[in-house]
Design an enzyme around this catalytic site. Structure first.
Site, short mmCIF file in Angstrom:
data_model
loop_
_atom_site.label_atom_id
_atom_site.label_comp_id
_atom_site.label_asym_id
_atom_site.label_seq_id
_atom_site.Cartn_x
_atom_site.Cartn_y
_atom_site.Cartn_z
N TYR A 154 0.00 7.69 -14.12
CA TYR A 154 -1.25 8.28 -14.62
C TYR A 154 -1.00 9.18 -15.83
O TYR A 154 -1.88 9.36 -16.66
CB TYR A 154 -1.91 9.15 -13.53
CG TYR A 154 -2.82 8.41 -12.59
CD1 TYR A 154 -2.35 7.38 -11.79
CD2 TYR A 154 -4.17 8.74 -12.50
CE1 TYR A 154 -3.19 6.71 -10.92
CE2 TYR A 154 -5.02 8.08 -11.63
CZ TYR A 154 -4.53 7.07 -10.85
OH TYR A 154 -5.37 6.42 -9.98
N LYS A 199 8.70 1.81 -3.79
CA LYS A 199 9.04 0.43 -4.13
C LYS A 199 10.47 0.48 -4.66
O LYS A 199 10.76 0.07 -5.79
CB LYS A 199 8.02 -0.09 -5.17
CG LYS A 199 8.12 -1.57 -5.47
CD LYS A 199 7.62 -2.47 -4.36
CE LYS A 199 7.92 -3.92 -4.68
NZ LYS A 199 7.66 -4.84 -3.55
N ASP A 259 4.19 -2.37 -0.46
CA ASP A 259 3.49 -3.61 -0.10
C ASP A 259 3.45 -3.78 1.42
O ASP A 259 2.44 -4.22 1.98
CB ASP A 259 4.12 -4.84 -0.79
CG ASP A 259 5.63 -4.87 -0.72
OD1 ASP A 259 6.25 -3.91 -0.23
OD2 ASP A 259 6.22 -5.89 -1.15
N ASP A 284 -3.33 6.28 -4.78
CA ASP A 284 -4.72 5.99 -5.15
C ASP A 284 -5.18 4.74 -4.42
O ASP A 284 -6.25 4.70 -3.80
CB ASP A 284 -4.81 5.78 -6.67
CG ASP A 284 -6.21 5.43 -7.11
OD1 ASP A 284 -7.15 6.12 -6.67
OD2 ASP A 284 -6.38 4.46 -7.87
N ASP A 290 -7.74 4.42 -0.72
CA ASP A 290 -9.00 3.66 -0.67
C ASP A 290 -8.93 2.66 0.48
O ASP A 290 -9.89 2.48 1.23
CB ASP A 290 -9.23 2.89 -1.98
CG ASP A 290 -10.17 3.64 -2.93
OD1 ASP A 290 -10.19 4.87 -2.88
OD2 ASP A 290 -10.87 2.97 -3.71
C1 IPM Z 1 -9.51 9.09 -7.18
C2 IPM Z 1 -10.19 8.34 -8.31
C3 IPM Z 1 -9.56 8.76 -9.61
C4 IPM Z 1 -8.07 8.42 -9.57
C5 IPM Z 1 -10.22 8.17 -10.88
C6 IPM Z 1 -11.71 8.41 -10.91
C7 IPM Z 1 -9.56 8.64 -12.15
O1 IPM Z 1 -10.10 6.97 -8.11
O2 IPM Z 1 -9.64 10.33 -7.13
O3 IPM Z 1 -8.86 8.46 -6.37
O4 IPM Z 1 -7.71 7.28 -9.90
O5 IPM Z 1 -7.29 9.27 -9.22
MN MN Z 2 -9.08 6.39 -6.28
#
Ligand code: IPM
Ligand code: MN
Length: 355
Positions: free
Chosen positions: A142, A189, A221, A245, A249
């Protein structure tokens, strides 16, 4: 106790869900005899519109002056399909994380007994899941060097970590594991990436300082697969920024709705609390967004920034009650009776007053 809290509502449904967390926090403060001083500031698309910058200096100052930061969401669709946009709301989020030094993103995933059927995963697989990701938040790909060469036809992003950066997030992981089941999983990884080998080497060297913690090293993975197969086999997981990240999710699906999971981003001197969901632009202003992730983020704030665990516990209790009693927004209503964002907030306040 006096609590100075910066309020960054942001974009989309951010303001609506943050409003509910404010109501709930004020009700808690009243009940327990605290005084909250809220200071609002602009971020994201809202800040770009107002001052041309997604994380203005004034907002940074408000954050520095506060004891904790409560954040809604950032992002607006008008920027999404425009790769040439010079300023983007998300840049504000990254700048904020970096300038405030919020290197550890704490993302819990847990299930609610009353919602086990809402998960796309089988009930018996997810029952009892209670895990926490510690995602490194201010390093890695990032923030690494990136660019274009060959007249724009080649692009690169680099993942860089220093031993110190790995150490400070790993330390948080070991410490958190000590307060829980004493199991830590280092996700990397290392079979391919040099930065992952540095992670593994650094964590291995720290094992001797935490002899009670059992550390497992797993490739990202494999974790992506096992997370949905046997989520309740994990406890504390540490990982680098991009892996974290993606995996968080994925993990949010386990609980049944993205609108439920809170998070904290902590550094040495600052801490920010936010739902893990995004700005959900389609729902803006419709009073349908689920405010519970933000309300639970406020619970984390009481617990982590102010050490007020009873206050946090009461928030969790009323959220549980709303879920059990079916006082929920439409994402959780299964086509049955649902309530508005505001009404859910009011209901939580009523339960706190009655408690
Ligand atoms: C999160 C979001 C952010 C990230 C984006 C919006 C930049 O997806 O907080 O997980 O990738 O960190
Ligand atoms: Mn995210």
């Amino acid at each position: 106790m006096k609590l100075n809290i910066a309020l960054l509502a942001g974009d989309g449904i951010g303001p609506e869900v943050v409003d509910q967390a404010v109501k709930v926090s004020d009700a808690i403060a009243e009940k327990f005899g605290h005084q909250i001083n809220w200071s609002s500031a602009l971020t994201g698309a809202a800040a770009i519109d107002a001052v041309g910058e997604p994380y203005p200096d004034e907002t940074h100052q408000v954050c520095l002056d506060a004891d904790a930061i409560l954040f809604g969401a950032i992002g607006h669709p008008r920027f999404d399909n425009d790769p040439s946009a010079k300023v983007r709301p998300e840049q504000g989020l990254l700048k904020m994380r970096q300038k405030l030094g919020l290197f550890a993103n704490v993302r819990p995933t847990f299930t609610f007994p009353s919602l086990l059927d809402k998960s796309p995963l089988k009930k018996e697989r997810i029952e009892g899941t209670d895990l926490v990701f510690l995602r490194e938040l201010t390093g890695g790909i990032y923030f690494g060097e990136r660019g274009r060469k060959d007249d724009g036809n080649t692009a690169f992003d680099t993942c860089t970590y220093t031993r110190e950066e790995v150490k400070r997030i790993a330390k948080k992981g070991f410490e958190l594991a000590m307060t829980r089941s004493k199991r830590l999983c280092c996700v990397d990884k290392a079979n391919v990436l040099e930065s992952s080998r540095l992670w593994r080497e650094t964590v291995q060297a720290m094992e001797k300082d935490y002899p009670e913690v059992e550390v497992a090293y797993e490739f990202v993975d494999a974790v992506a697969m096992r997370l949905v197969q046997w989520p309740n086999s994990y406890d504390v997981l540490i990982t680098e920024n991009l892996f974290g990240d993606i995996l968080t999710d994925e993990a949010s699906v386990i609980s049944g709705s993205m609108g439920l999971m809170p998070s904290a981003s902590v550094g040495t001197d600052n801490a920010l609390y936010e739902p893990i969901h995004g700005s959900y632009p389609q729902a803006t202003g419709l009073n349908i967004a689920n405010p519970l992730a933000t309300v639970l983020s406020a619970a984390m704030m009481f617990e982590m920034s102010f050490n007020l665990s009873e206050e946090g516990a009461l928030i969790r209790k009323v959220v549980d009650a709303a879920l059990t009693n079916g006082f929920v927004t439409e994402d959780l209503a299964d086509g049955g009776k649902s309530y508005g964002t505001n009404e859910v907030g009011d209901y939580l306040v009523k339960l706190i007053k009655e408690a």
